[in-house]
Scaffold this motif. Structure first.
Motif, PDB file in Angstrom:
ATOM      1  N   ALA A 228     -29.026  67.042 -45.940  1.00 43.04           N
ATOM      2  CA  ALA A 228     -30.288  66.335 -46.160  1.00 43.04           C
ATOM      3  C   ALA A 228     -30.246  65.514 -47.437  1.00 43.04           C
ATOM      4  CB  ALA A 228     -31.432  67.345 -46.221  1.00 43.04           C
ATOM      5  N   LEU A 229     -29.722  66.083 -48.522  1.00 39.11           N
ATOM      6  CA  LEU A 229     -29.661  65.363 -49.796  1.00 39.11           C
ATOM      7  C   LEU A 229     -28.678  64.195 -49.741  1.00 39.11           C
ATOM      8  CD1 LEU A 229     -29.734  68.393 -52.272  1.00 39.11           C
ATOM      9  CD2 LEU A 229     -31.610  66.840 -51.679  1.00 39.11           C
ATOM     10  N   LEU A 230     -27.682  64.296 -48.841  1.00 40.43           N
ATOM     11  CA  LEU A 230     -26.686  63.236 -48.711  1.00 40.43           C
ATOM     12  C   LEU A 230     -27.200  62.062 -47.887  1.00 40.43           C
ATOM     13  CD1 LEU A 230     -23.744  62.332 -49.260  1.00 40.43           C
ATOM     14  CD2 LEU A 230     -23.102  63.489 -47.122  1.00 40.43           C
ATOM     15  N   VAL A 231     -27.902  62.333 -46.803  1.00 38.09           N
ATOM     16  CA  VAL A 231     -28.276  61.260 -45.871  1.00 38.09           C
ATOM     17  C   VAL A 231     -29.742  60.840 -45.986  1.00 38.09           C
ATOM     18  CG1 VAL A 231     -26.526  62.042 -44.244  1.00 38.09           C
ATOM     19  CG2 VAL A 231     -28.869  62.843 -43.982  1.00 38.09           C
ATOM     20  N   GLU A 232     -30.549  61.598 -46.712  1.00 41.95           N
ATOM     21  CA  GLU A 232     -31.965  61.263 -46.840  1.00 41.95           C
ATOM     22  C   GLU A 232     -32.330  61.028 -48.310  1.00 41.95           C
ATOM     23  OE1 GLU A 232     -33.588  63.781 -42.945  1.00 41.95           O
ATOM     24  OE2 GLU A 232     -33.838  64.602 -44.956  1.00 41.95           O
ATOM     25  N   ASP A 233     -33.369  60.274 -48.532  1.00 38.42           N
ATOM     26  CA  ASP A 233     -33.786  59.925 -49.887  1.00 38.42           C
ATOM     27  C   ASP A 233     -34.921  60.850 -50.331  1.00 38.42           C
ATOM     28  OD1 ASP A 233     -34.361  58.796 -52.294  1.00 38.42           O
ATOM     29  OD2 ASP A 233     -34.997  56.855 -51.508  1.00 38.42           O
ATOM     30  N   ALA A 234     -34.562  61.901 -51.087  1.00 35.86           N
ATOM     31  CA  ALA A 234     -35.563  62.865 -51.541  1.00 35.86           C
ATOM     32  C   ALA A 234     -36.494  62.275 -52.589  1.00 35.86           C
ATOM     33  CB  ALA A 234     -34.864  64.105 -52.105  1.00 35.86           C
ATOM     34  N   SER A 235     -36.106  61.136 -53.200  1.00 36.10           N
ATOM     35  CA  SER A 235     -36.935  60.539 -54.249  1.00 36.10           C
ATOM     36  C   SER A 235     -38.231  59.958 -53.697  1.00 36.10           C
ATOM     37  CB  SER A 235     -36.150  59.447 -54.982  1.00 36.10           C
ATOM     38  OG  SER A 235     -35.874  58.349 -54.114  1.00 36.10           O
ATOM     39  N   THR A 236     -38.295  59.780 -52.386  1.00 35.76           N
ATOM     40  CA  THR A 236     -39.510  59.229 -51.781  1.00 35.76           C
ATOM     41  C   THR A 236     -40.579  60.296 -51.563  1.00 35.76           C
ATOM     42  OG1 THR A 236     -38.659  59.579 -49.529  1.00 35.76           O
ATOM     43  CG2 THR A 236     -38.141  57.479 -50.591  1.00 35.76           C
ATOM     44  N   VAL A 237     -40.226  61.546 -51.783  1.00 36.16           N
ATOM     45  CA  VAL A 237     -41.149  62.652 -51.520  1.00 36.16           C
ATOM     46  C   VAL A 237     -42.044  62.887 -52.732  1.00 36.16           C
ATOM     47  CG1 VAL A 237     -41.369  65.086 -50.916  1.00 36.16           C
ATOM     48  CG2 VAL A 237     -39.467  63.731 -49.990  1.00 36.16           C
ATOM     49  N   THR A 238     -43.349  62.933 -52.504  1.00 30.79           N
ATOM     50  CA  THR A 238     -44.311  63.284 -53.553  1.00 30.79           C
ATOM     51  C   THR A 238     -44.588  64.775 -53.450  1.00 30.79           C
ATOM     52  OG1 THR A 238     -45.324  61.085 -53.396  1.00 30.79           O
ATOM     53  CG2 THR A 238     -46.578  62.797 -54.538  1.00 30.79           C
ATOM     54  N   TRP A 239     -43.853  65.564 -54.228  1.00 26.92           N
ATOM     55  CA  TRP A 239     -43.877  67.014 -54.066  1.00 26.92           C
ATOM     56  C   TRP A 239     -45.220  67.637 -54.420  1.00 26.92           C
ATOM     57  CZ3 TRP A 239     -40.075  68.855 -51.293  1.00 26.92           C
ATOM     58  CH2 TRP A 239     -38.858  68.174 -51.276  1.00 26.92           C
ATOM     59  N   SER A 240     -46.032  66.934 -55.190  1.00 24.57           N
ATOM     60  CA  SER A 240     -47.332  67.482 -55.590  1.00 24.57           C
ATOM     61  C   SER A 240     -48.441  67.161 -54.590  1.00 24.57           C
ATOM     62  CB  SER A 240     -47.725  66.945 -56.972  1.00 24.57           C
ATOM     63  OG  SER A 240     -47.820  65.524 -56.951  1.00 24.57           O
ATOM     64  N   ASP A 241     -48.118  66.417 -53.538  1.00 28.65           N
ATOM     65  CA  ASP A 241     -49.133  66.047 -52.553  1.00 28.65           C
ATOM     66  C   ASP A 241     -49.694  67.309 -51.892  1.00 28.65           C
ATOM     67  OD1 ASP A 241     -50.181  65.283 -49.805  1.00 28.65           O
ATOM     68  OD2 ASP A 241     -49.819  63.317 -50.680  1.00 28.65           O
ATOM     69  N   PRO A 242     -51.010  67.511 -51.919  1.00 33.66           N
ATOM     70  CA  PRO A 242     -51.584  68.746 -51.362  1.00 33.66           C
ATOM     71  C   PRO A 242     -51.346  68.910 -49.862  1.00 33.66           C
ATOM     72  CG  PRO A 242     -53.310  67.157 -51.944  1.00 33.66           C
ATOM     73  CD  PRO A 242     -52.038  66.645 -52.530  1.00 33.66           C
ATOM     74  N   VAL A 243     -51.301  67.797 -49.124  1.00 37.58           N
ATOM     75  CA  VAL A 243     -51.031  67.897 -47.681  1.00 37.58           C
ATOM     76  C   VAL A 243     -49.616  68.423 -47.442  1.00 37.58           C
ATOM     77  CG1 VAL A 243     -50.823  66.630 -45.510  1.00 37.58           C
ATOM     78  CG2 VAL A 243     -52.656  66.069 -47.122  1.00 37.58           C
ATOM     79  N   LEU A 244     -48.641  67.872 -48.164  1.00 40.77           N
ATOM     80  CA  LEU A 244     -47.261  68.324 -48.021  1.00 40.77           C
ATOM     81  C   LEU A 244     -47.122  69.788 -48.418  1.00 40.77           C
ATOM     82  CD1 LEU A 244     -44.266  67.879 -47.503  1.00 40.77           C
ATOM     83  CD2 LEU A 244     -44.056  67.000 -49.838  1.00 40.77           C
ATOM     84  N   LEU A 245     -47.751  70.174 -49.510  1.00 35.09           N
ATOM     85  CA  LEU A 245     -47.678  71.571 -49.946  1.00 35.09           C
ATOM     86  C   LEU A 245     -48.282  72.493 -48.891  1.00 35.09           C
ATOM     87  CD1 LEU A 245     -48.629  71.214 -53.730  1.00 35.09           C
ATOM     88  CD2 LEU A 245     -46.364  71.617 -52.752  1.00 35.09           C
ATOM     89  N   GLY A 246     -49.382  72.055 -48.298  1.00 38.78           N
ATOM     90  CA  GLY A 246     -49.991  72.860 -47.242  1.00 38.78           C
ATOM     91  C   GLY A 246     -49.089  72.986 -46.023  1.00 38.78           C
ATOM     92  N   VAL A 247     -48.443  71.888 -45.638  1.00 38.24           N
ATOM     93  CA  VAL A 247     -47.526  71.899 -44.502  1.00 38.24           C
ATOM     94  C   VAL A 247     -46.343  72.826 -44.767  1.00 38.24           C
ATOM     95  CG1 VAL A 247     -45.850  70.500 -43.227  1.00 38.24           C
ATOM     96  CG2 VAL A 247     -48.155  69.631 -43.607  1.00 38.24           C
ATOM     97  N   LEU A 248     -45.767  72.748 -45.973  1.00 39.21           N
ATOM     98  CA  LEU A 248     -44.623  73.591 -46.315  1.00 39.21           C
ATOM     99  C   LEU A 248     -45.018  75.062 -46.358  1.00 39.21           C
ATOM    100  CD1 LEU A 248     -42.907  71.440 -49.089  1.00 39.21           C
ATOM    101  CD2 LEU A 248     -42.209  71.703 -46.707  1.00 39.21           C
ATOM    102  N   PHE A 249     -46.190  75.357 -46.917  1.00 39.14           N
ATOM    103  CA  PHE A 249     -46.647  76.749 -46.951  1.00 39.14           C
ATOM    104  C   PHE A 249     -46.855  77.271 -45.534  1.00 39.14           C
ATOM    105  CE2 PHE A 249     -50.168  79.793 -46.776  1.00 39.14           C
ATOM    106  CZ  PHE A 249     -49.641  80.813 -47.555  1.00 39.14           C
TER     107      PHE A 249
END
Length: 313
Positions: free
Chosen positions: A201-222
């Protein structure tokens, strides 16, 4: 821990809701994070939760030498490959349709097991397989499928490929004598998947585009880590000890049904006739095969084997 039949049915209903709801949840998550990175983090969180659960239950240990084959096969194929393909496909395919196609796994087990394990193709099994394949054919009919969109074709193809890979794993695991304690092996299986997926994932995808503090993303990951991965894994183990296997197998058909309904409500996906008819035919096919296997297990000369599939959605 052994539950009463009523409590196990309630727990099964909760698992159906959690897994069915996870299809639209994953679809939303893909708007905030690339698919392989999403799957990698899900495996990391699942691993941590299962380490805790195994430790609490007194089952945390290193796998024995003869258990590593099962650890690697499940970790690489079911968790890394299957979930990776499914999550990539979700970028292009509606969540409800994805849930239906992913649940064709049990259908592909039938011919593969017949060819490799010598399992008998009885009339009920063949009837169930024909119903299921009919459902797949309905979903891929030229009038209900956009063949002109390469992304749609690739996405649907990846879902069927994922189901086929999982079916191959199920048949392989059926042939293994030593299954190992599920709670003991689960942390290692999740860990293997994370170790394989994260570097890719780190090789083929751009992790810098991810906003890790986004509450929606945090909710999805949880939701995906503890609630849709770790807890249902434990719950299914508990349920299968309290309910007949056929009840659990047929009950699991509620997952794609709930997934279709949840996707329609939460994402506004259309309840097309193609999807509904396909779901009914595939569900009828899996139910027919499952009931046939239960009846054969009740016969003295039955050649059927115990299903070892662990669903992770």
């Amino acid at each position: 821990m052994t539950l009463s039949g009523r409590a196990a049915l309630v727990l099964l209903g909760l698992v159906i809701v959690l897994w069915g709801l996870n299809w639209p949840v994953m679809k939303v998550g893909l708007e905030y994070i690339p698919p392989l990175l999403f799957t990698s983090i899900r495996m990391v969180l699942g691993c941590l939760c299962m380490v805790f659960a195994a430790a609490v239950m007194g089952q945390l240990r290193r796998p024995y030498r003869d258990e590593w084959t099962l650890v690697l096969s499940v970790g690489l194929i079911q968790m890394a490959l299957f979930l990776g393909l499914v999550t990539i496909a979700l970028q292009y395919v509606p969540a409800g349709r994805s849930s239906i196609l992913a649940y064709t796994t049990s259908l592909w087990v039938l011919p593969i097991a017949a060819m490799t394990l010598g399992e008998t193709l009885t009339r009920p099994r063949l009837a169930g397989f024909a119903l299921g394949i009919g459902g797949v054919a309905v979903m891929f009919n030229p009038f209900g499928f956009d063949w002109t969109n390469p992304a749609v074709v690739i996405g649907n193809g990846l879902l069927l490929l994922a189901a086929l890979c999982w079916a191959l794993l199920i048949v392989y695991v059926r042939a293994q004598r030593n299954q190992g304690p599920p709670l003991t092996l689960a942390p290692w299986q999740f860990g293997i998947a994370a170790i394989v997926l994260l570097p890719i994932a780190l090789l083929v995808e751009d992790a810098s585009t991810v906003t890790w503090s986004d509450p929606v993303l945090l909710g999805v990951l949880f939701y995906n880590g503890p609630l849709a991965t770790a807890f249902p894994f434990w719950a299914i183990i508990t349920i299968t000890r309290a309910l007949p296997a056929v009840t659990t197998s047929i009950g699991s058909l509620g997952v794609p049904a709930f997934g279709v309904a949840a996707s329609a409500v939460l994402l506004g996906e259309a309840l097309t006739g193609t999807n509904i008819v396909g779901l009914l035919l595939i569900g009828a096919g899996v139910a027919t095969v499952t009931l046939s296997d239960r009846n054969r297990r009740n016969e003295p000369d039955s050649d059927s084997t115990v299903s070892t599939e662990n669903r992770t959605f």
